[in-house]
Motif scaffolding. Structure first.
Motif, PDB file in Angstrom:
ATOM      1  N   UNK A  41       4.025  -0.773 -24.994  1.00  0.00           N
ATOM      2  CA  UNK A  41       3.891  -0.018 -26.249  1.00  0.00           C
ATOM      3  C   UNK A  41       2.435   0.309 -26.549  1.00  0.00           C
ATOM      4  N   UNK A  42       1.521  -0.492 -26.010  1.00  0.00           N
ATOM      5  CA  UNK A  42       0.086  -0.218 -26.180  1.00  0.00           C
ATOM      6  C   UNK A  42      -0.396   0.851 -25.195  1.00  0.00           C
ATOM      7  N   UNK A  43       0.510   1.339 -24.351  1.00  0.00           N
ATOM      8  CA  UNK A  43       0.170   2.426 -23.432  1.00  0.00           C
ATOM      9  C   UNK A  43      -0.133   2.007 -22.013  1.00  0.00           C
ATOM     10  N   UNK A  44       0.180   0.767 -21.664  1.00  0.00           N
ATOM     11  CA  UNK A  44      -0.082   0.265 -20.314  1.00  0.00           C
ATOM     12  C   UNK A  44       1.148   0.538 -19.450  1.00  0.00           C
ATOM     13  N   UNK A  45       0.930   1.130 -18.294  1.00  0.00           N
ATOM     14  CA  UNK A  45       2.044   1.434 -17.394  1.00  0.00           C
ATOM     15  C   UNK A  45       2.542   0.170 -16.706  1.00  0.00           C
ATOM     16  N   UNK A  46       3.753   0.234 -16.183  1.00  0.00           N
ATOM     17  CA  UNK A  46       4.298  -0.898 -15.427  1.00  0.00           C
ATOM     18  C   UNK A  46       3.396  -1.225 -14.232  1.00  0.00           C
ATOM     19  N   UNK A  47       2.930  -0.188 -13.522  1.00  0.00           N
ATOM     20  CA  UNK A  47       2.074  -0.420 -12.360  1.00  0.00           C
ATOM     21  C   UNK A  47       0.775  -1.124 -12.758  1.00  0.00           C
ATOM     22  N   UNK A  48       0.175  -0.699 -13.862  1.00  0.00           N
ATOM     23  CA  UNK A  48      -1.070  -1.327 -14.317  1.00  0.00           C
ATOM     24  C   UNK A  48      -0.828  -2.773 -14.730  1.00  0.00           C
ATOM     25  N   UNK A  49       0.288  -3.040 -15.394  1.00  0.00           N
ATOM     26  CA  UNK A  49       0.604  -4.410 -15.806  1.00  0.00           C
ATOM     27  C   UNK A  49       0.848  -5.295 -14.584  1.00  0.00           C
ATOM     28  N   UNK A  50       1.572  -4.791 -13.619  1.00  0.00           N
ATOM     29  CA  UNK A  50       1.822  -5.560 -12.389  1.00  0.00           C
ATOM     30  C   UNK A  50       0.500  -5.833 -11.663  1.00  0.00           C
ATOM     31  N   UNK A  51      -0.374  -4.832 -11.583  1.00  0.00           N
ATOM     32  CA  UNK A  51      -1.683  -5.054 -10.954  1.00  0.00           C
ATOM     33  C   UNK A  51      -2.452  -6.145 -11.683  1.00  0.00           C
ATOM     34  N   UNK A  52      -2.453  -6.113 -13.008  1.00  0.00           N
ATOM     35  CA  UNK A  52      -3.167  -7.119 -13.801  1.00  0.00           C
ATOM     36  C   UNK A  52      -2.574  -8.509 -13.559  1.00  0.00           C
ATOM     37  N   UNK A  53      -1.268  -8.598 -13.481  1.00  0.00           N
ATOM     38  CA  UNK A  53      -0.608  -9.886 -13.214  1.00  0.00           C
ATOM     39  C   UNK A  53      -1.011 -10.411 -11.842  1.00  0.00           C
ATOM     40  N   UNK A  54      -1.053  -9.534 -10.844  1.00  0.00           N
ATOM     41  CA  UNK A  54      -1.451  -9.963  -9.499  1.00  0.00           C
ATOM     42  C   UNK A  54      -2.890 -10.475  -9.479  1.00  0.00           C
ATOM     43  N   UNK A  55      -3.793  -9.750 -10.111  1.00  0.00           N
ATOM     44  CA  UNK A  55      -5.198 -10.187 -10.151  1.00  0.00           C
ATOM     45  C   UNK A  55      -5.314 -11.525 -10.865  1.00  0.00           C
ATOM     46  N   UNK A  56      -4.638 -11.666 -11.986  1.00  0.00           N
ATOM     47  CA  UNK A  56      -4.662 -12.913 -12.755  1.00  0.00           C
ATOM     48  C   UNK A  56      -4.129 -14.072 -11.913  1.00  0.00           C
ATOM     49  N   UNK A  57      -3.023 -13.846 -11.232  1.00  0.00           N
ATOM     50  CA  UNK A  57      -2.420 -14.900 -10.413  1.00  0.00           C
ATOM     51  C   UNK A  57      -3.350 -15.312  -9.278  1.00  0.00           C
TER      52      UNK A  57
END
Length: 95
Positions: A41-57
């Protein structure tokens, strides 16, 4: 340099993503679809969120390995000194 993502001058996209990643890191059992929906809802795409999760992990895994195995991790200042070079050439060390 800001040390708190809540007050740092970052975009709503980044702030929402960082909030999600903090919850995912500190309270993973509490993360729900609603949390991901709020980031979207803040405008983040699924791909961007998945990338962020991968980097965080990956960073979380590396930090845990470094802590448990006693790896010598350079200080923040040391990384900061190399920042321009790392941005220009990546993480590759010179031969």
């Amino acid at each position: 340099m800001e040390s708190d993502w809540r007050t740092a001058p970052v975009s709503p996209h980044i702030r929402a993503t960082l909030g999600f990643l903090e919850k995912l890191t500190l309270r993973p059992g509490d993360v729900t679809h609603d949390d991901a929906d709020a980031v979207r809802a803040a405008g983040v795409s699924d791909d961007a969120l998945v990338d962020a999760i991968h980097v965080c992990a990956l960073f979380s895994m590396i930090v845990r390995l470094a802590d448990s195995l006693g790896w010598d991790v350079p200080s923040f200042e040391s990384f900061s000194e190399r920042a321009d070079g790392m941005l220009a050439t990546g993480y590759r060390l010179e031969d």
